[in-house]
Design a protein around this motif. Structure first.
Motif, PDB file in Angstrom:
ATOM      1  N   UNK A   1       0.827  -1.200   0.000  1.00  0.00           N
ATOM      2  CA  UNK A   1       0.000   0.000   0.000  1.00  0.00           C
ATOM      3  C   UNK A   1       0.860   1.248   0.000  1.00  0.00           C
ATOM      4  N   UNK A   2       1.845   1.301   0.896  1.00  0.00           N
ATOM      5  CA  UNK A   2       2.713   2.472   0.990  1.00  0.00           C
ATOM      6  C   UNK A   2       4.054   2.077   1.597  1.00  0.00           C
ATOM      7  N   UNK A   3       5.108   2.659   1.077  1.00  0.00           N
ATOM      8  CA  UNK A   3       6.448   2.393   1.603  1.00  0.00           C
ATOM      9  C   UNK A   3       6.886   3.421   2.635  1.00  0.00           C
ATOM     10  N   UNK A   4       5.998   4.310   3.037  1.00  0.00           N
ATOM     11  CA  UNK A   4       6.338   5.296   4.058  1.00  0.00           C
ATOM     12  C   UNK A   4       6.607   4.557   5.361  1.00  0.00           C
ATOM     13  N   UNK A   5       7.789   4.737   5.957  1.00  0.00           N
ATOM     14  CA  UNK A   5       8.119   4.017   7.204  1.00  0.00           C
ATOM     15  C   UNK A   5       7.167   4.389   8.342  1.00  0.00           C
ATOM     16  N   UNK A   6       6.702   3.365   9.043  1.00  0.00           N
ATOM     17  CA  UNK A   6       5.788   3.580  10.151  1.00  0.00           C
ATOM     18  C   UNK A   6       5.771   2.345  11.053  1.00  0.00           C
ATOM     19  N   UNK A   7       5.365   2.573  12.291  1.00  0.00           N
ATOM     20  CA  UNK A   7       5.206   1.506  13.278  1.00  0.00           C
ATOM     21  C   UNK A   7       3.709   1.369  13.516  1.00  0.00           C
ATOM     22  N   UNK A   8       3.243   0.139  13.622  1.00  0.00           N
ATOM     23  CA  UNK A   8       1.811  -0.095  13.767  1.00  0.00           C
ATOM     24  C   UNK A   8       1.440  -0.410  15.211  1.00  0.00           C
ATOM     25  N   UNK A   9       0.355   0.219  15.645  1.00  0.00           N
ATOM     26  CA  UNK A   9      -0.172   0.021  16.986  1.00  0.00           C
ATOM     27  C   UNK A   9      -1.651  -0.325  16.901  1.00  0.00           C
ATOM     28  N   UNK A  10      -2.082  -1.163  17.804  1.00  0.00           N
ATOM     29  CA  UNK A  10      -3.507  -1.426  17.975  1.00  0.00           C
ATOM     30  C   UNK A  10      -4.039  -0.427  18.999  1.00  0.00           C
ATOM     31  N   UNK A  11      -5.309  -0.088  18.863  1.00  0.00           N
ATOM     32  CA  UNK A  11      -5.929   0.810  19.842  1.00  0.00           C
ATOM     33  C   UNK A  11      -6.642   0.033  20.938  1.00  0.00           C
TER      34      UNK A  11
END
Length: 162
Positions: A60-70
């Motif tokens: 979808x996107x190569x923008x670096x990010x860390x994923x969190x659940x809410x």
């Protein structure tokens, strides 16, 4: 009638983000196999991470990010069933999280291709990079779990449950 339903849906989406906010802060949750009690999660790791979830998100996107659940009780099944993963959490200011579902600042409209909409790896990169200039994270839903993608390094702490 369609307009009324659309406004109601937007209200529900907005209230979902507000439902995670307490005292202007949102508690976010991340699973890791690290044995440490605290970690600094760096979005740059996203680029080299080869897990199934990271590969899918990179499409979808190569923008670096860390994923969190809410919500630690609403995760993808593969994450919840893995006993080697430990639960970490931290709090982030709600004012630093952009609600992409509501899109109050019109980021989507600004980058959307007039014919093709939001194409993976193209407008999605533009969208997240635009949001990243003003916000540290972005809130959205991937089906059942709501998530926050965080654009900056962030310290997290092992929870009692993890």
């Amino acid at each position: 009638m369609k307009e009324i339903l659309k406004k109601f849906k937007n209200l529900l989406i907005e209230s979902d983000l507000l439902g995670y906010t307490s005292g202007g802060m949102i508690t976010v949750y991340h699973y890791s196999k690290s044995p440490e009690k605290e970690l600094v999660l760096n979005p740059k790791y996203f680029i080299s991470n080869t897990s199934y979830h990271s590969r899918r998100e990179k499409e979808t996107s190569t923008v670096p990010r860390v994923f969190f659940y809410t919500d630690p009780n609403k995760t993808e099944a593969i994450i919840a069933r893995d006993p080697s993963r430990k639960l970490f959490s931290t709090q982030v200011p709600a004012s630093k999280v952009y609600n992409i579902a509501k899109d109050p600042e019109g980021f989507i409209k600004k980058v959307r291709h007039p014919v093709f909409g939001l194409r993976k790896g193209m407008e999605w990169n533009d969208l997240l990079n635009s949001i990243k200039e003003k916000y540290d994270g972005v809130f959205y839903s991937i089906g059942t779990p709501d998530v926050i993608a965080w654009f900056r390094p962030i310290k997290v702490y092992r929870t009692e449950e993890g």
